[in-house]
Motif scaffolding. Structure first.
Motif: not given
Length: 370
Positions: A205-213, A223-235
């Motif tokens: 998910a993080r790599r896909a965010t970096r590639a697309v955005v 910035r969004l990749a960092g958000i993805v990582e932190r939201v995933a950490s919440g799981l």
């Protein structure tokens, strides 16, 4: 509170109104439209006086007591999801949740969902986006549990045969309820699978965010990749039986007490012959119905969903008589208790309500900070 704080309140209120003017307007229009639909469809918002006089008063008091237990389990179970990502006291988890539940109820188009992660991030070591991940997971699990409850209750109950092709004077078939239930069950099962995939394949998910955005803005992509990582950490609670087991037990207690209270109140208003399975159908229909955008306080959507459930099991005179009392008392007691509980939450943990609602830029800054 100093004079500067006092004079700033009207300014903050005006800023809030400007930011959310469209949402507030749409929410009010939806609520008014649903209220018009109900009244013109012969489904009263206020019950007839003779039916109201037949209520067993002690059952209303008992239902309110059940709401206290429901609210407690709904709030306290969150600590199990937060435990893997930070330290939060049980008192803060309850206080923040009770304040946030009222904010969700009263805010336009459920915009109050942002309040709980924001407030809990102020009260402990959990970061904002990690808290957001736990709230999203809780919503998905609740939706799945509620859908399974509704599916089981429909299988165990005995609806009218044939099901009416109208609810009140509205040409809405009661058969729409089971069809919607099966669709929502499939939706939340898919959401749960995607949530699990998102957690266990977060690198993808993080790599896909970096590639697309990143094709548009590398800085935004990071910035969004960092958000993805932190939201995933919440799981992070997902693979931890020490967290998921107690959370699921308290979730079952939350929904079970909810259904039992609804069952008692239905009997108390004169819906004779009501079964526990039928009460579960009512709980499931309301829970699904208030997912759609509606007026503040879920006004309109709440009542219509409850009437749709009742129309599956009771003849029309019962729906418009004691059924109207049942829907009215359900709504008034739940809204009233949400407001009281928010005040209690602010009292037992004053710091939980000390800050204004988050600005969008604070969310953005929190995603980049530590």
């Amino acid at each position: 509170m100093g004079s500067q704080d006092t004079t700033s309140l009207p300014v903050e209120a005006r800023r809030f109104a400007r930011r959310h003017a469209l949402r507030i307007g749409v929410s009010l229009l939806l609520g008014a439209g649903l209220a018009w639909l109900l009244t013109h469809g012969g489904l009263p918002l206020l019950p007839p006086g003779d039916a109201l006089a037949a209520v067993r008063p002690w059952t209303v008091a008992a239902y309110v007591a059940s709401l206290v237990a429901v609210h407690f389990f709904r709030a306290v179970r969150w600590r199990h999801l937060l435990r893997p990502v930070g330290e939060v006291s049980t008192r803060s988890a309850i206080a923040v949740s009770w304040i946030a539940f009222a904010a969700i109820l009263l805010s336009p188009l459920r915009t109050g969902e942002v309040v709980r992660p924001y407030l809990i991030a102020r009260r402990g070591s959990v970061r904002l986006w990690e808290a957001t991940g736990t709230v999203a997971a809780e919503r998905i699990i609740d939706g799945l549990v509620l859908s399974l409850l509704l599916f089981a209750a429909l299988s165990l109950s005995t609806p009218l045969d044939p099901l009416p092709d109208h609810i009140g004077d509205l040409r809405v078939p009661a058969a729409a309820v089971p069809r919607a239930a099966y669709g929502v069950l499939a939706l939340f099962a898919a959401c749960f699978a995607l949530m699990a995939l998102f957690f266990w394949r977060r690198d993808l998910a993080r790599r896909a965010t970096r590639a697309v955005v990143g094709a548009v803005s590398p800085r935004l992509a990071e910035r969004l990749a960092g958000i993805v990582e932190r939201v995933a950490s919440g799981l992070s609670f997902l693979p931890a039986a020490r967290s998921t087991g107690p959370f699921l037990l308290e979730t079952l207690a939350y929904w079970g007490i909810n259904a039992a209270g609804v069952w008692l109140l239905a009997w108390g208003v004169g819906l004779s012959g009501v079964t526990f399975a039928e009460a579960c159908v009512v709980v499931g229909c309301i829970g699904i119905g208030i997912l759609v955008p509606a007026g503040p306080g879920y006004f309109g959507a709440f009542q219509l969903s409850a009437y749709m459930a009742l129309a599956m099991f009771f003849p029309e005179p019962a729906v418009r008589g004691p059924g109207a009392v049942f829907v009215f008392l359900l709504y008034v007691t739940q809204v009233g208790w949400h407001i009281v509980a928010a005040a209690i939450g602010a009292a037992i943990d004053p710091g939980s309500a000390a800050a204004p609602l988050p600005e969008e830029r604070r969310w953005d800054n929190a995603a980049c900070g530590s």
